[in-house]
Scaffold this motif. Structure first.
Motif, PDB file in Angstrom:
ATOM      1  N   UNK A  74      11.991  -2.151   8.440  1.00 52.32           N
ATOM      2  CA  UNK A  74      10.761  -1.778   9.144  1.00 52.32           C
ATOM      3  C   UNK A  74       9.654  -2.776   8.858  1.00 52.32           C
ATOM      4  N   UNK A  75       9.476  -3.130   7.588  1.00 52.11           N
ATOM      5  CA  UNK A  75       8.333  -3.958   7.203  1.00 52.11           C
ATOM      6  C   UNK A  75       8.577  -5.450   7.382  1.00 52.11           C
ATOM      7  N   UNK A  76       9.688  -5.820   7.986  1.00 49.32           N
ATOM      8  CA  UNK A  76       9.864  -7.214   8.387  1.00 49.32           C
ATOM      9  C   UNK A  76       9.697  -7.376   9.896  1.00 49.32           C
ATOM     10  N   UNK A  77       9.351  -6.288  10.593  1.00 47.52           N
ATOM     11  CA  UNK A  77       9.101  -6.344  12.034  1.00 47.52           C
ATOM     12  C   UNK A  77       7.663  -5.915  12.334  1.00 47.52           C
ATOM     13  N   UNK A  78       7.150  -6.391  13.445  1.00 44.91           N
ATOM     14  CA  UNK A  78       5.818  -5.999  13.893  1.00 44.91           C
ATOM     15  C   UNK A  78       5.942  -4.686  14.654  1.00 44.91           C
ATOM     16  N   UNK A  79       6.046  -3.602  13.906  1.00 45.54           N
ATOM     17  CA  UNK A  79       6.267  -2.274  14.465  1.00 45.54           C
ATOM     18  C   UNK A  79       5.197  -1.300  13.967  1.00 45.54           C
ATOM     19  N   UNK A  80       4.910  -0.300  14.777  1.00 44.70           N
ATOM     20  CA  UNK A  80       3.861   0.658  14.426  1.00 44.70           C
ATOM     21  C   UNK A  80       4.266   1.569  13.269  1.00 44.70           C
ATOM     22  N   UNK A  81       5.565   1.682  12.991  1.00 42.38           N
ATOM     23  CA  UNK A  81       6.004   2.489  11.852  1.00 42.38           C
ATOM     24  C   UNK A  81       5.409   1.978  10.545  1.00 42.38           C
ATOM     25  N   UNK A  82       5.118   0.687  10.477  1.00 41.14           N
ATOM     26  CA  UNK A  82       4.569   0.112   9.244  1.00 41.14           C
ATOM     27  C   UNK A  82       3.250   0.768   8.861  1.00 41.14           C
ATOM     28  N   UNK A  83       2.427   1.074   9.860  1.00 35.70           N
ATOM     29  CA  UNK A  83       1.152   1.749   9.623  1.00 35.70           C
ATOM     30  C   UNK A  83       1.326   3.260   9.549  1.00 35.70           C
ATOM     31  N   UNK A  84       2.211   3.778  10.377  1.00 32.93           N
ATOM     32  CA  UNK A  84       2.422   5.228  10.451  1.00 32.93           C
ATOM     33  C   UNK A  84       2.901   5.799   9.111  1.00 32.93           C
ATOM     34  N   UNK A 102      -4.690  12.982  10.443  1.00 33.77           N
ATOM     35  CA  UNK A 102      -3.612  13.408  11.335  1.00 33.77           C
ATOM     36  C   UNK A 102      -3.865  12.963  12.764  1.00 33.77           C
ATOM     37  N   UNK A 103      -5.100  13.066  13.212  1.00 35.23           N
ATOM     38  CA  UNK A 103      -5.449  12.661  14.583  1.00 35.23           C
ATOM     39  C   UNK A 103      -5.176  11.176  14.787  1.00 35.23           C
ATOM     40  N   UNK A 104      -5.530  10.362  13.802  1.00 33.70           N
ATOM     41  CA  UNK A 104      -5.276   8.920  13.892  1.00 33.70           C
ATOM     42  C   UNK A 104      -3.778   8.650  13.901  1.00 33.70           C
ATOM     43  N   UNK A 105      -3.037   9.407  13.103  1.00 35.58           N
ATOM     44  CA  UNK A 105      -1.578   9.247  13.071  1.00 35.58           C
ATOM     45  C   UNK A 105      -0.961   9.546  14.428  1.00 35.58           C
ATOM     46  N   UNK A 106      -1.513  10.525  15.135  1.00 39.42           N
ATOM     47  CA  UNK A 106      -0.977  10.918  16.443  1.00 39.42           C
ATOM     48  C   UNK A 106      -1.186   9.841  17.502  1.00 39.42           C
ATOM     49  N   UNK A 107      -2.189   8.988  17.318  1.00 39.00           N
ATOM     50  CA  UNK A 107      -2.366   7.889  18.274  1.00 39.00           C
ATOM     51  C   UNK A 107      -1.866   6.565  17.697  1.00 39.00           C
ATOM     52  N   UNK A 108      -1.144   6.665  16.571  1.00 30.85           N
ATOM     53  CA  UNK A 108      -0.412   5.507  16.062  1.00 30.85           C
ATOM     54  C   UNK A 108       1.027   5.581  16.559  1.00 30.85           C
ATOM     55  N   UNK A 109       1.596   6.775  16.460  1.00 32.27           N
ATOM     56  CA  UNK A 109       2.897   7.074  17.064  1.00 32.27           C
ATOM     57  C   UNK A 109       2.840   8.492  17.615  1.00 32.27           C
ATOM     58  N   UNK A 110       3.441   8.707  18.776  1.00 35.46           N
ATOM     59  CA  UNK A 110       3.440  10.051  19.341  1.00 35.46           C
ATOM     60  C   UNK A 110       4.126  11.038  18.409  1.00 35.46           C
ATOM     61  N   UNK A 148       0.832  -1.214   0.000  1.00 29.37           N
ATOM     62  CA  UNK A 148       0.000   0.000   0.000  1.00 29.37           C
ATOM     63  C   UNK A 148       0.860   1.256   0.000  1.00 29.37           C
ATOM     64  N   UNK A 149       1.963   1.231   0.737  1.00 31.89           N
ATOM     65  CA  UNK A 149       2.882   2.373   0.766  1.00 31.89           C
ATOM     66  C   UNK A 149       3.477   2.620  -0.618  1.00 31.89           C
ATOM     67  N   UNK A 150       3.893   1.557  -1.282  1.00 30.98           N
ATOM     68  CA  UNK A 150       4.489   1.686  -2.616  1.00 30.98           C
ATOM     69  C   UNK A 150       3.472   2.224  -3.610  1.00 30.98           C
ATOM     70  N   UNK A 151       2.262   1.654  -3.592  1.00 24.25           N
ATOM     71  CA  UNK A 151       1.237   2.109  -4.541  1.00 24.25           C
ATOM     72  C   UNK A 151       0.869   3.568  -4.288  1.00 24.25           C
ATOM     73  N   UNK A 152       0.689   3.940  -3.025  1.00 26.19           N
ATOM     74  CA  UNK A 152       0.319   5.319  -2.704  1.00 26.19           C
ATOM     75  C   UNK A 152       1.427   6.295  -3.086  1.00 26.19           C
ATOM     76  N   UNK A 153       2.673   5.877  -2.900  1.00 28.82           N
ATOM     77  CA  UNK A 153       3.802   6.729  -3.309  1.00 28.82           C
ATOM     78  C   UNK A 153       3.764   6.952  -4.815  1.00 28.82           C
ATOM     79  N   UNK A 155       2.283   4.715   6.126  1.00 26.38           N
ATOM     80  CA  UNK A 155       1.144   4.777   5.208  1.00 26.38           C
ATOM     81  C   UNK A 155       0.238   5.955   5.551  1.00 26.38           C
ATOM     82  N   UNK A 156       0.049   6.219   6.826  1.00 28.75           N
ATOM     83  CA  UNK A 156      -0.785   7.349   7.245  1.00 28.75           C
ATOM     84  C   UNK A 156      -0.172   8.679   6.804  1.00 28.75           C
ATOM     85  N   UNK A 157       1.148   8.755   6.824  1.00 29.97           N
ATOM     86  CA  UNK A 157       1.811   9.975   6.344  1.00 29.97           C
ATOM     87  C   UNK A 157       1.461  10.226   4.884  1.00 29.97           C
TER      88      UNK A 157
END
Length: 500
Positions: A134-144, A174-182, A98-103, A146-148
């Motif tokens: 990043x995308x081989x770990x279970x980390x919140x950056x993976x979703x963050x 933006x609000x959802x992004x803020x509660x995905x990562x500070x 999804x990140x690649x396609x959106x980019x 995409x939100x960016x």
């Protein structure tokens, strides 16, 4: 017309499938990579799905991290019935696609709609060692991440209409992004920066939109922090003051940029200068474009976020103590920074009217291919290593084939109920045995250390292959408490303290 629009992004779709497959290749041996953060996310997601609670594996409220990523995993678990750890590889592969396609979608809207430029950037994203990690770990950056990109597309829509409705959509993302990562507050900063530079808005309307955007974007984060304070008395958990000065953080930031650019370690002495240029040059570009009335473009939104995020990391790391600035911390700015550093090239080449245009184009392509080849070599070396033992962390062979882990699984009845269990790796204890335990206190928090030593009875599970120097050490514990070894295997021991 709609069909043409989608066909124009067929290359982005193909790139997305390639990215999906790349994550599959990296995780096929041992599954998604697991760090202590990953266990925190996954256990909270399971509790959200099963009990509707925000408790982690150690039965304490989730405070150190915001709530949305575990909620996201919990929703997937609810509908799929699959534990986040087992589903993690497919979740990440889908998010990376999804990140690649959106980019690609974003780049197709650039003023200089260059197909060659788009292809080279998509390849660079797929091959990025930082993003693949990043995308081989279970980390919140993976979703963050995409939100960016969603924020960038939504903000561009707002700039075309300047309607309140469009601004509210930006604020929701933006609000959802803020509660995905500070660190989502950086998106608020980028949005406010773009609003302040927008010369197509009357001053009164601009101020009103800045206030509306800021307040709406902070709404969910404010609620999250209030909930944290109510649950534990701490809004973001226990945070230590930084021990790394600003200049040192600029150095670490610059070394990451050198690594991303596939530059040798010989460039590290210039890391501070690189940091200064990377963060200051885009600001000058934004101001110049705002002065010329050309601020409302996709490229400028991307540049604004890259600048704000980079400044936030360097400054916050100099105030609050967390892990040293590394590729993971900076990963959310990789795509924006890559675009910020290259998006001007097609514009410049279009201005060249002579035949030298083709020579310059060839040089630009060769430089990008060289950069991508260097990234490929790094990726291949990592794949070759991890195909033998798995993604580093709790899912690799060091843990899966650990004799002490096997011993713990076979001797869970050693521990009597009502007696607390302490350990130097409480995430590992939960992951492999399902038991709850408490982490040995950090040396910095003296009150917690004294509280630990005041315990009359407790078990201590000690993993010898961990070297967390910030925790109270085993020799220090033995100086203050009388420990009886009641179990052991290669790589670890179990101790019991009975009132001494």
């Amino acid at each position: 017309m709609n069909l043409t629009r989608y066909l124009n992004n067929l290359d982005s779709l193909i790139a997305a499938f390639i990215g999906f497959y790349a994550i599959y290749l990296y995780t096929k041996y041992s599954g998604v990579g697991l760090s202590p953060d990953s266990i925190m996310y996954a256990s909270t997601a399971t509790n959200i799905q099963a009990h509707g609670s925000l408790l982690t594996f150690n039965k304490t409220p989730l405070v150190f991290f915001p709530v949305f990523y575990p909620f996201f995993l919990g929703v997937i678990q609810f509908f799929s019935g699959v534990d986040p750890i087992k589903a993690g590889a497919m979740i990440n592969a889908t998010l990376f696609a999804a990140v690649i396609f959106t980019s690609g979608w974003i780049m197709s809207k650039f003023a200089a709609n260059s197909r060659i430029y788009k292809w080279t950037i998509l390849v660079a994203i797929i091959l990025s060692p930082g993003l693949l990690e990043i995308y081989t770990y279970l980390w919140s950056e993976t979703l963050f991440i995409l939100e960016i990109l969603f924020f960038i597309t939504a903000y561009r829509r707002y700039m075309q209409t300047h309607t309140t409705k469009a601004l509210v959509l930006v604020a929701v993302i933006t609000a959802i992004s803020c509660i995905t990562r500070y660190a989502g507050v950086t998106i608020i900063g980028a949005g406010c920066l773009m609003l302040s530079l927008d010369n197509k808005l009357p001053v009164r309307k601009k101020l009103g939109h800045i206030v509306l955007f800021g307040l709406a974007s902070l709404s969910l984060l404010t609620g999250n922090l209030i909930l944290n304070s109510y649950s534990t008395g701490l809004s973001t958990g226990t945070r230590e003051p930084s021990i790394t000065p600003l200049f040192k953080n600029m150095h670490y930031f610059g070394t990451v940029i050198c690594d991303w650019g596939s530059l040798s370690n010989d460039t590290y002495p210039f890391a501070e200068l690189i940091t200064f240029l990377v963060l200051m040059a885009p600001i000058a570009v934004l101001v110049r474009k705002a002065y010329k009335g050309r601020i409302n473009t996709y490229e400028n939104i991307v540049i604004a976020f890259a600048v704000v995020y980079g400044l936030f990391i360097v400054i916050s790391a100099s105030i609050s103590r967390y892990e040293r600035i590394n590729s993971r911390l900076l990963a959310p700015m990789f795509i924006p920074l890559l675009i910020a550093c290259t998006s001007w090239v097609p514009d410049v080449l279009r201005l060249v009217k002579s035949k030298s245009k083709y020579v310059l184009t060839g040089v630009a392509i060769i430089l990008m291919l060289a950069f991508e080849y260097a990234s490929y070599k790094t990726d291949w070396q990592r794949y070759d290593d991890e195909n033998d033992y798995g993604v580093p962390g709790y899912s690799d062979d060091d843990w899966n084939k650990s004799e002490f882990v096997v011993y713990l699984k076979q001797h869970k009845n050693t521990f009597k109920q009502g007696i607390p269990i302490y350990t130097d790796a409480n995430e590992a204890v939960y992951l492999f045995t399902g038991m709850s335990s408490e982490l040995i206190p950090h040396k910095f928090f003296k009150a917690d250390v004294q509280k630990f030593y005041a315990k009359k009875k407790f078990y201590l599970i000690w993993f010898d292959n961990l070297y967390n120097t910030e925790l109270v050490s085993l020799p220090d514990i033995m100086k203050n408490k009388k420990l009886l070894k009641i179990g052991a295997s290669k790589e670890g021991e179990i101790y019991y303290c009975d009132g001494h």
